[in-house]
Design a protein around this motif. Structure first.
Motif, mmCIF file in Angstrom:
data_model
loop_
_atom_site.group_PDB
_atom_site.id
_atom_site.type_symbol
_atom_site.label_atom_id
_atom_site.label_comp_id
_atom_site.label_asym_id
_atom_site.label_seq_id
_atom_site.Cartn_x
_atom_site.Cartn_y
_atom_site.Cartn_z
ATOM 1 N N ALA A 190 73.713 38.044 -98.100
ATOM 2 C CA ALA A 190 74.029 38.765 -96.854
ATOM 3 C C ALA A 190 75.483 39.235 -96.809
ATOM 4 C CB ALA A 190 73.688 37.919 -95.623
ATOM 5 N N VAL A 191 75.899 39.852 -97.901
ATOM 6 C CA VAL A 191 77.265 40.342 -98.028
ATOM 7 C C VAL A 191 77.208 41.867 -98.213
ATOM 8 C CG1 VAL A 191 79.281 40.320 -99.574
ATOM 9 C CG2 VAL A 191 78.135 38.168 -98.971
ATOM 10 N N ASP A 192 78.023 42.587 -97.469
ATOM 11 C CA ASP A 192 78.048 44.058 -97.536
ATOM 12 C C ASP A 192 78.570 44.559 -98.878
ATOM 13 O OD1 ASP A 192 76.981 44.965 -95.245
ATOM 14 O OD2 ASP A 192 78.893 45.561 -94.306
ATOM 15 N N ILE A 193 78.087 45.753 -99.256
ATOM 16 C CA ILE A 193 78.528 46.340 -100.516
ATOM 17 C C ILE A 193 79.262 47.643 -100.240
ATOM 18 C CG2 ILE A 193 77.771 47.255 -102.749
ATOM 19 C CD1 ILE A 193 75.084 45.652 -102.153
ATOM 20 N N LYS A 194 80.498 47.737 -100.708
ATOM 21 C CA LYS A 194 81.202 49.020 -100.707
ATOM 22 C C LYS A 194 81.188 49.482 -102.153
ATOM 23 C CE LYS A 194 84.550 47.876 -97.055
ATOM 24 N NZ LYS A 194 84.517 49.027 -96.119
ATOM 25 N N SER A 195 80.876 50.770 -102.384
ATOM 26 C CA SER A 195 80.884 51.180 -103.780
ATOM 27 C C SER A 195 81.682 52.455 -103.980
ATOM 28 C CB SER A 195 79.459 51.316 -104.328
ATOM 29 O OG SER A 195 78.697 52.107 -103.482
#
Ligand SMILES: *Cc1c(COP(=O)(O)O)cnc(C)c1O
Length: 344
Positions: free
Chosen positions: A114-119
């Motif tokens: 449950a960790v956001d992903i910035k790419s």
């Protein structure tokens, strides 16, 4: 940078489980072990394995030139990566940064935790856009994943770019070196003393020919290793894996020989691919695979499957339209691949 400020509060407060073999370790055959409720009849695996895998680590320490205190082992590097998430990323609050096209496990693990992903997509030469990466980072950006040599593109990232990211990113930088043994680049594991926020992962799954035993390696500062040790399952690397790993690590000549054959075969494969009419680009590779651009990746992939050859279609990955990823096999396998590519 204070690493303690990056660790999840729950993990900082954690009192780790202390296993029987953690409390007392002795190698003497003369000792009587009645502490772990094991079956006493010897069969090679009736005892719990060494939770600190001391023999495997001492061999790795010598081969990789990294002190034992800076090494943690896992059930594949996938377990190591998961431990890193659980140590540093607060669910529903923190985020990670990935650089696609890259290894799929980073975002799978982010989703599980449950960790956001910035790419930030790699540039047209598959190199990191350093300033964009540093700009997109916020105070909740805990992990930056750098895969070099990168999967599926095969190239290594410029060391100046990696260096700037390690110096300026305000969280942990994880450099995934699963393919480093095929490359001439120096491992970042030699720079641990310089960068407290650096984690380097490697694996026995590729160059060492041991994907089946699941043995992944984490190199980091003592401070980070001690955090990961607190949360790892006590017996995460089983006895059979440790034994087989020790055997293989001792056979340095065999590994060196296989790596050099694979690299030689990679060059043969690249030369041959140049003569396949619908191959329009062969990307430079520092790994045991080659990414190629073709006219229609899905069509070519399906044609190969029909002929009994399985490769990886990477066409849906960002920046990888109509690409196929080909693992370097044994000479006879590579010949079958090339003959088939030319016949379809
Ligand atoms: C194959 C691979 C790994 C290896 O994972 P294990 O769990 O150690 O088998 C790690 N990272 C990348 C980029 C890979 O391609």
């Amino acid at each position: 940078m204070n690493i303690q400020d990056l660790i999840r509060p729950t993990i900082k407060a954690l009192k780790p489980y202390s296993s029987a073999r953690d409390e007392f370790q002795g190698n003497s055959d003369a000792m009587v072990f009645l502490d772990a409720n094991e079956n006493p009849y010897e069969n090679g695996v009736n005892r719990y394995p060494d939770p600190q895998q001391r023999t495997v680590k001492s061999l790795l320490s010598e081969i990789k030139n990294v002190p034992i205190k800076n090494i943690l082992l896992g059930n594949g590097s996938d377990e190591v990566l998961d431990l890193i998430f659980r140590a540093f990323c607060e669910p529903n609050q923190d985020n990670i940064i990935t650089l696609p096209p890259t290894y799929g496990m980073y975002s799978v693990l982010a989703n599980i935790n449950a960790v956001d992903i910035k790419s930030v997509q790699l540039d047209e030469n598959f190199q990191p856009k350093v300033d964009e990466i540093l700009n997109i980072a916020d105070s909740n950006s805990k992990l930056l994943f750098i895969c070099s040599p990168n999967n599926p593109t095969g190239n290594s990232f410029a060391s100046a770019a990696i260096s700037k990211l390690v110096k300026e990113f305000k969280g942990i930088v994880v450099i995934d070196e699963a393919y480093i043994d095929f490359s001439n680049e120096e491992s970042w594991a030699s720079k641990l003393a310089e960068f407290p926020n650096l984690i380097v992962t490697q694996t026995l799954s590729k160059a060492y020919g041991m994907a089946g035993i699941r043995l992944g390696i984490c190199f980091a500062s003592e401070e980070i290793i001690s955090v990961l040790n607190r949360i790892k399952p006590p017996y995460n690397v089983n006895e059979l894996t440790q034994q087989k790993g020790i055997e293989q690590l001792k056979n340095k000549a065999l590994t060196a020989q296989q790596i050099s054959e694979i690299l030689e075969e990679r060059n043969v494969l690249i030369d041959q691919l140049k003569t396949v009419s619908y191959v329009s680009k062969i990307y430079p590779s520092d790994a045991n695979f080659v990414l190629v651009k073709v006219d229609d990746a899905t069509k070519r992939y399906n044609q190969l499957i029909e002929k009994g050859i399985v490769i990886r279609n990477r066409t849906t990955q960002p920046g990888c339209e109509n690409t196929l990823r080909l693992t370097v096999g044994r000479p006879e396998e590579n010949k079958i691949l090339i003959d088939t590519l030319k016949s379809i």
